[in-house]
Scaffold this active site. Structure first.
Site, PDB file in Angstrom:
ATOM      1  CG  ASP A  82       0.061  -2.837  -1.894  1.00  0.00           C
ATOM      2  OD1 ASP A  82       0.427  -1.892  -2.616  1.00  0.00           O
ATOM      3  OD2 ASP A  82      -0.044  -2.758  -0.654  1.00  0.00           O
ATOM      4  CG  HIS A 208       1.372   3.269  -1.449  1.00  0.00           C
ATOM      5  ND1 HIS A 208       1.303   1.894  -1.400  1.00  0.00           N
ATOM      6  CD2 HIS A 208       1.257   3.599  -2.758  1.00  0.00           C
ATOM      7  CE1 HIS A 208       1.158   1.417  -2.619  1.00  0.00           C
ATOM      8  NE2 HIS A 208       1.130   2.438  -3.466  1.00  0.00           N
ATOM      9  CB  VAL A 231      -6.769   1.898   3.952  1.00  0.00           C
ATOM     10  CG1 VAL A 231      -7.041   1.595   5.419  1.00  0.00           C
ATOM     11  CG2 VAL A 231      -7.035   3.369   3.653  1.00  0.00           C
TER      12      VAL A 231
END
Length: 284
Positions: A82, A208, A231
């Site tokens: 991420d 996001h 999350v």
């Protein structure tokens, strides 16, 4: 079962009209809660980690843990990079077995964003690794990256199509009014913009900054094409607050195996709610 890539998982979500939640994990307990809850609800989930998380836990350690838990629970899992920004870092982790990547070059001008992302896509697709990228920029903080609200900007629908075609990405993260972190007040999401992006781009779309969004808003974004919901802050906050409360009430507590149970219970409530909001229960 096994560790998989996000491509098929998100394509299934796109066809099925639901979203797959991506939970940012920070320690063993977060991983346990996410996997155990997902397995009990038969829900597809993505295990996401920022560069800071991979540095904290170690790439090989995280890969081994995800693989072991996927087999233990007979549940398909994705481990996902991420908000990674450095090509060499991504390449090293892909060679270690990671099969899902988000290259974040959204802070760069449009042409440079395309160039940086395409370099990563060309490399990753050689290893059958799915790639997500972001067009537009969210406010708030993710790891050590801080974006002032004044510097945040929304995704341009027409540019989104050009960006997707020029880079060859597998999914597109869009900016429609969310931000990293929790909200002081409910955000005003630009649903018409999202609907317009959907008309221009046929890829799975990613949201996001979903911590703290209402069930209604999450489900509306899914109707308009969002297939992956990220999350992070909501899990951290639940963990931290429950732990603080427990230690305040039990100052004599010294065994982490005991006092971490309260934190896990609080996170479990968050995970189960997000899975329900995403409509992915029973989809694994």
């Amino acid at each position: 079962m096994y560790v998989v890539s996000t491509k098929q998982m998100l394509n299934n979500a796109q066809r099925g009209g639901y979203a797959v939640p991506a939970f940012n994990i920070h320690n063993l307990e977060t991983m346990q809660v996410v996997v155990e809850t997902a397995a009990s609800m038969h829900a597809p989930v993505i295990i996401a980690g920022t560069p800071g998380t991979f540095t904290h836990a170690g790439t090989e350690n995280l890969m081994a843990l995800v693989s072991a838990m996927a087999k233990q629970y007979h549940h398909p899992l994705v481990i996902h990079l991420d908000h990674h920004t450095k090509f060499d870092d991504i390449a090293q982790k892909v060679r270690s077995g990671v099969r899902s990547v988000m290259i974040d070059a959204s802070h760069l001008p449009f042409a440079q964003n395309i160039s940086r992302v395409k370099e990563v896509v060309d490399f990753c697709h050689r290893f059958d690794v799915s790639v997500e990228a972001e067009l537009g920029q969210l406010g708030g903080q993710e790891d050590d990256v801080q974006v002032n609200e004044a510097d945040a900007f929304y995704t341009n629908p027409v540019q989104a199509r050009e960006f997707a075609e020029a880079t060859g990405i597998d999914s597109l993260a869009v900016a429609i009014g969310t931000a990293h972190g929790m909200y002081a007040r409910a955000p005003a999401l630009d649903f018409s913009r999202l609907e317009n992006i959907r008309q221009w781009v046929n890829l799975p779309l990613v949201l996001h900054g979903a911590s703290g969004l209402s069930t209604k808003d999450i489900q509306q974004t899914i109707k308009l094409g969002i297939c992956k919901i990220n999350v992070a802050t909501e899990l951290k906050n639940a963990f931290s607050q429950a732990l603080k409360n427990y230690l305040t009430e039990h100052p004599e507590a010294t065994d982490p195996r005991d006092y971490l149970q309260s934190a896990k219970s609080a996170m479990r409530d968050v995970v189960s709610k997000v899975i329900a909001d995403c409509g992915c229960e029973g989809r694994a």
